[in-house]
Design a protein around this motif. Structure first.
Motif, short mmCIF file in Angstrom:
data_model
loop_
_atom_site.label_atom_id
_atom_site.label_comp_id
_atom_site.label_asym_id
_atom_site.label_seq_id
_atom_site.Cartn_x
_atom_site.Cartn_y
_atom_site.Cartn_z
N LYS A 18 28.03 -41.12 2.92
CA LYS A 18 27.70 -39.89 3.64
C LYS A 18 28.07 -38.70 2.77
N HIS A 19 27.07 -37.90 2.42
CA HIS A 19 27.28 -36.77 1.51
C HIS A 19 27.47 -35.48 2.29
N THR A 20 27.90 -34.46 1.58
CA THR A 20 28.14 -33.15 2.19
C THR A 20 26.85 -32.46 2.62
N ASP A 21 25.69 -32.96 2.18
CA ASP A 21 24.40 -32.39 2.60
C ASP A 21 23.97 -32.88 3.97
N GLY A 22 24.82 -33.72 4.60
CA GLY A 22 24.51 -34.22 5.94
C GLY A 22 23.70 -35.50 5.96
N TYR A 23 23.34 -36.00 4.78
CA TYR A 23 22.55 -37.23 4.71
C TYR A 23 23.44 -38.45 4.47
N TYR A 24 23.02 -39.56 5.06
CA TYR A 24 23.54 -40.87 4.68
C TYR A 24 22.63 -41.44 3.60
N TYR A 25 23.23 -41.94 2.52
CA TYR A 25 22.47 -42.58 1.45
C TYR A 25 22.77 -44.07 1.48
N VAL A 30 18.04 -55.80 -3.44
CA VAL A 30 16.69 -55.97 -2.93
C VAL A 30 16.21 -57.38 -3.28
N PRO A 31 15.67 -58.14 -2.32
CA PRO A 31 15.17 -59.48 -2.63
C PRO A 31 14.26 -59.46 -3.85
N GLY A 32 14.43 -60.48 -4.70
CA GLY A 32 13.75 -60.50 -5.98
C GLY A 32 14.63 -59.96 -7.10
N TYR A 33 15.56 -59.07 -6.73
CA TYR A 33 16.59 -58.57 -7.64
C TYR A 33 16.02 -57.92 -8.89
N GLN A 34 14.95 -57.12 -8.73
CA GLN A 34 14.31 -56.48 -9.89
C GLN A 34 14.25 -54.96 -9.78
N SER A 35 14.90 -54.38 -8.78
CA SER A 35 14.80 -52.93 -8.63
C SER A 35 16.01 -52.39 -7.88
N ILE A 36 16.15 -51.06 -7.93
CA ILE A 36 17.15 -50.36 -7.13
C ILE A 36 16.42 -49.36 -6.25
N GLU A 37 16.60 -49.50 -4.95
CA GLU A 37 15.98 -48.57 -4.03
C GLU A 37 17.05 -47.72 -3.36
N LEU A 38 16.66 -46.51 -3.00
CA LEU A 38 17.56 -45.57 -2.36
C LEU A 38 16.89 -45.06 -1.09
N ARG A 39 17.65 -45.07 0.01
CA ARG A 39 17.17 -44.53 1.28
C ARG A 39 18.11 -43.42 1.73
N ARG A 40 17.56 -42.50 2.52
CA ARG A 40 18.44 -41.52 3.13
C ARG A 40 17.90 -41.08 4.48
N GLY A 50 13.83 -44.35 7.27
CA GLY A 50 14.01 -43.05 6.63
C GLY A 50 13.33 -42.95 5.27
N GLU A 51 13.61 -41.86 4.60
CA GLU A 51 13.05 -41.62 3.26
C GLU A 51 13.46 -42.76 2.33
N LEU A 52 12.50 -43.29 1.58
CA LEU A 52 12.73 -44.45 0.73
C LEU A 52 12.08 -44.24 -0.62
N ASN A 110 19.54 -33.26 -5.33
CA ASN A 110 18.98 -34.31 -4.47
C ASN A 110 18.69 -35.53 -5.34
N PRO A 111 19.34 -36.68 -5.07
CA PRO A 111 19.16 -37.85 -5.95
C PRO A 111 17.89 -38.64 -5.68
N MET A 112 17.07 -38.21 -4.72
CA MET A 112 15.86 -38.97 -4.37
C MET A 112 14.74 -38.67 -5.37
#
Length: 314
Positions: A18-25, A30-40, A50-52, A110-112
């Motif tokens: 939980k960041h100071t911008d009010g968002y949960y990140y 991830v199944p397959g183990y080939q990427s990093i995804e971020l949601r908020r 949410g945003e993905l 914004n890390p998205m």
């Protein structure tokens, strides 16, 4: 606040910040183990829809090409960092060689976005299988906790702690925090891994996971006084019994690889973890994607220690 469990299906090793911008990140394996995804999202229940964004993709070959495991997002001194482990295709099933720890950096507010810079491998004092790093700040200093195999110690992985020079470089002293020594830590595999840190009640607590990742997976607890020298092994204590285990009653099995966050109003501590809705029936449990991300509130006892209870039902 009532949380809709599971908060995310087929997402092991869940991390919520939980960041100071009010968002949960939110990020996780991830199944397959080939990427990093971020949601908020602004609430935990909204994370599922949410945003993905996929912020990083595994390389075609080399040390960052396979088995992308357990990402964590942290905001450290004005920049974003994602810590994760990765393997080389050629060595992915060779226990002596596969998996090292890496970090990405992002300077945006914004890390998205996909402007993540690879800062390289986080080097420890010896080269071997290593994974599940987390970081925390305490009294103005940055610390790194991780799991690593030591050829001199029987078992698959132990926990280590070091101070950091910067968010991608360790100082040249590290201590051994914990090895698999109790029966509950050695079912299937002799494992201490997946550390998570919460500082409360003048103590630094580190939870960790032990045993194979099936229904035997469980969470243990280490702690030190907040004023102690954290790089002195004698400062640390360890519970002989696990503090969070499978629940037959609620049909949740193998709770582990947890993180911590706080409720939307900031008043309640929450444990985030994965668990399975049934026991692993056949094959390698790592190949079974039914580890779902879950969350629940927990309390503190009169001595200032966490009381997690048991995994709640769906």
């Amino acid at each position: 606040m009532k949380y809709n469990n599971p908060i995310m299906t087929e997402r092991a090793d869940p991390w919520i910040y939980k960041h100071t911008d009010g968002y949960y990140y939110f990020t996780a394996s991830v199944p397959g183990y080939q990427s990093i995804e971020l949601r908020r999202a602004k609430t935990i229940n909204e994370l599922k829809d949410g945003e993905l964004l996929t912020v990083w993709q595994a390389h075609d070959k080399g040390e960052l090409s396979s088995l992308i495991w357990a990402p964590e997002i942290h905001y450290i001194r004005g920049k974003w960092y994602i810590y994760f482990s990765a393997s080389n295709h050629e060595n992915e099933r060779n226990q002596r060689n596969h998996h090292r720890m890496f970090v990405l950096e992002n300077s945006h507010e914004n890390p998205m976005n996909d402007d993540w810079v690879e800062k390289g491998q986080v080097k420890t004092l010896f080269e071997s299988f290593s994974l599940d790093a987390t970081v925390f700040e305490h009294k103005g200093e940055l610390f790194y906790v991780w799991a690593q195999q030591d050829p001199r110690i029987q078992g698959n992985s132990n926990l280590y702690l070091a101070r950091m020079k910067n968010p991608w470089t360790l100082e040249n002293k590290q201590i051994l925090l914990s090895i698999p020594e109790y029966d509950w830590e050695k079912i299937g595999f002799e494992v201490n891994e997946a550390p998570a840190v919460i500082i409360r009640n003048n103590k630094v607590f580190i939870t960790y996971s032990g045993s194979a990742t099936d229904e035997n997976y469980a969470i243990g607890l280490l702690w030190a006084d907040a004023d102690a020298d954290l790089l002195n092994g004698f400062s640390w204590h360890k519970s002989k019994e696990p503090v969070f285990v499978s629940s037959e009653k609620n049909q949740q099995y193998g709770p582990g690889h947890n993180s911590f966050t706080v409720s939307e109003d900031g008043t309640t501590d929450l444990i985030v973890y994965h668990a399975r809705p049934e026991k692993n029936k056949v094959g390698d449990p790592l190949d079974n994607p039914n580890r779902h991300a879950r969350i629940q509130a927990f309390e503190w006892d009169e001595n200032g220690f966490p009381v997690f209870g048991e995994p709640v039902a769906n």
